[in-house]
Scaffold this active site. Sequence first.
Site, mmCIF file in Angstrom:
data_model
loop_
_atom_site.group_PDB
_atom_site.id
_atom_site.type_symbol
_atom_site.label_atom_id
_atom_site.label_comp_id
_atom_site.label_asym_id
_atom_site.label_seq_id
_atom_site.Cartn_x
_atom_site.Cartn_y
_atom_site.Cartn_z
ATOM 1 C CG HIS A 101 8.952 4.003 -2.892
ATOM 2 N ND1 HIS A 101 9.135 4.568 -1.646
ATOM 3 C CD2 HIS A 101 9.313 4.952 -3.788
ATOM 4 C CE1 HIS A 101 9.586 5.813 -1.802
ATOM 5 N NE2 HIS A 101 9.710 6.060 -3.083
ATOM 6 C CG ASP A 124 9.705 5.400 2.497
ATOM 7 O OD1 ASP A 124 9.100 4.704 3.333
ATOM 8 O OD2 ASP A 124 9.946 5.020 1.332
ATOM 9 C CG HIS A 126 9.761 1.370 5.074
ATOM 10 N ND1 HIS A 126 8.500 1.768 4.671
ATOM 11 C CD2 HIS A 126 9.583 0.424 6.020
ATOM 12 C CE1 HIS A 126 7.591 1.065 5.332
ATOM 13 N NE2 HIS A 126 8.208 0.244 6.167
ATOM 14 C CG ASP A 128 11.953 2.084 0.313
ATOM 15 O OD1 ASP A 128 11.627 1.192 1.123
ATOM 16 O OD2 ASP A 128 11.141 2.899 -0.157
ATOM 17 C CG HIS A 141 7.958 -2.173 -1.694
ATOM 18 N ND1 HIS A 141 6.852 -1.656 -1.023
ATOM 19 C CD2 HIS A 141 8.416 -3.182 -0.918
ATOM 20 C CE1 HIS A 141 6.666 -2.322 0.105
ATOM 21 N NE2 HIS A 141 7.589 -3.258 0.188
ATOM 22 C CG ASP A 228 6.379 4.885 0.940
ATOM 23 O OD1 ASP A 228 5.186 4.765 1.260
ATOM 24 O OD2 ASP A 228 7.175 3.919 0.883
ATOM 25 C CG ASP A 230 5.450 3.624 3.976
ATOM 26 O OD1 ASP A 230 6.349 4.474 4.161
ATOM 27 O OD2 ASP A 230 5.667 2.538 3.388
ATOM 28 C CD GLU A 273 4.665 1.148 -1.443
ATOM 29 O OE1 GLU A 273 3.696 0.410 -1.136
ATOM 30 O OE2 GLU A 273 5.742 0.697 -1.903
HETATM 31 N N1 ARG Z 1 8.459 1.234 -0.164
HETATM 32 C C1 ARG Z 1 8.189 0.565 0.932
HETATM 33 N N2 ARG Z 1 7.002 0.666 1.487
HETATM 34 N N3 ARG Z 1 9.132 -0.236 1.405
HETATM 35 C C2 ARG Z 1 8.961 -1.059 2.549
HETATM 36 C C3 ARG Z 1 10.140 -1.954 2.756
HETATM 37 C C4 ARG Z 1 10.002 -2.846 3.951
HETATM 38 C C5 ARG Z 1 11.246 -3.681 4.286
HETATM 39 N N4 ARG Z 1 12.345 -2.843 4.680
HETATM 40 C C6 ARG Z 1 11.637 -4.527 3.079
HETATM 41 O O1 ARG Z 1 12.654 -4.295 2.490
HETATM 42 O O2 ARG Z 1 10.941 -5.456 2.733
HETATM 43 MN MN MN Z 2 9.199 3.485 0.274
HETATM 44 MN MN MN Z 3 7.778 3.038 3.024
#
Ligand code: ARG
Ligand code: MN
Ligand code: MN
Length: 301
Positions: A101, A124, A126, A128, A141, A228, A230, A273
């Site tokens: 990402h 997502d 998350h 991010d 990411h 994303d 995920d 991702e």
């Molecule tokens: N694009 C993603 N899958 N991001 C996941 C981030 C996970 C966690 N919050 C981090 O900053 O490390």
């Molecule tokens: Mn993401």
């Molecule tokens: Mn994510």
Amino acid sequence: MVKKQISIIGVPMDLGQSRRGVDMGPSAIRYAGVVERLEKLNYEIHDMGDIEIGRPSKDEEVNDGNLKYLRAVSEASDKLALEVNRVIESKSFPLIFGGDHSIAIGTLAGISKHYKNLGVIWYDAHGDLNTSETSPSGNIHGMPLAVSLGIGHPALINIAGYSPKVRPENIVIIGARSLDEGERVLIREKGIKVYTMHEIDRLGMTKVMEEAVSYLKSKTDGVHLSLDLDGIDPSDAPGVGTPVLGGISYRESHLAMEILEESNIITSAEFVEVNPILDERNKTATVAVALMGSLFGEKLL
Ligand SMILES: NC(=[NH2+])NCCC[C@H](N)C(=O)O
Ligand SMILES: [Mn+2]
Ligand SMILES: [Mn+2]
């Protein structure tokens, strides 16, 4: 009638996180038949191929700024921004395949200057929204949305020579179920609209998407979808590096894409991702392509 144009850009980037293999995402998505699928919907598809990503040595990974592979990610973002900009200038719809990402930094840098008020839908698990100070991992990411708000390292926020790329009130996050403390603070401080899994369960995807669309429609002149994989539940999309249980279902995601298609607000999109090494028989890439089908108007009858 002139066919609508879509230009595909692959970004084989895996340096924004720690699990190798997500650089093969663009190949996996192409192998899942994306070009044929979108051609059937009467689009003219231009596959621009992949952005070239450097292969830095392992010792570039960790630097004391808690930003892994900063230079490589920033260089790739520059290249991607130029390419995305070119696609928009040619009046074609930019469709970007990641890669992790972190590529959204370059995508948004290429897009945003073409709009007065760009909206972003961040689909997502998350937020991010980390910075080098708040990130638990140092993985870039986990930072692209903060960077696009103008919060982060100068080498990231100034890609394409301007900052910020997006205003907090023009962002909608959908599917969140894993947020770090610093991200929560930022969400509250900036007033970013977030539909967590709680709201999706409670209101249903139809209501969530209708609200998101009307929220953005009134104040934006273009909306980028950053999806994303995920965000989707790992049972439906297992091939991701940071899976989180309890996600959006495959069906709900189709519905979300269909509502976006009907709304006519989406002006660019990226699917990120997809990690074929962690996947089961290319299931996650296949899900991504199926969702693109709905986003671009596929109907059963
Ligand atoms: N694009 C993603 N899958 N991001 C996941 C981030 C996970 C966690 N919050 C981090 O900053 O490390
Ligand atoms: Mn993401
Ligand atoms: Mn994510």
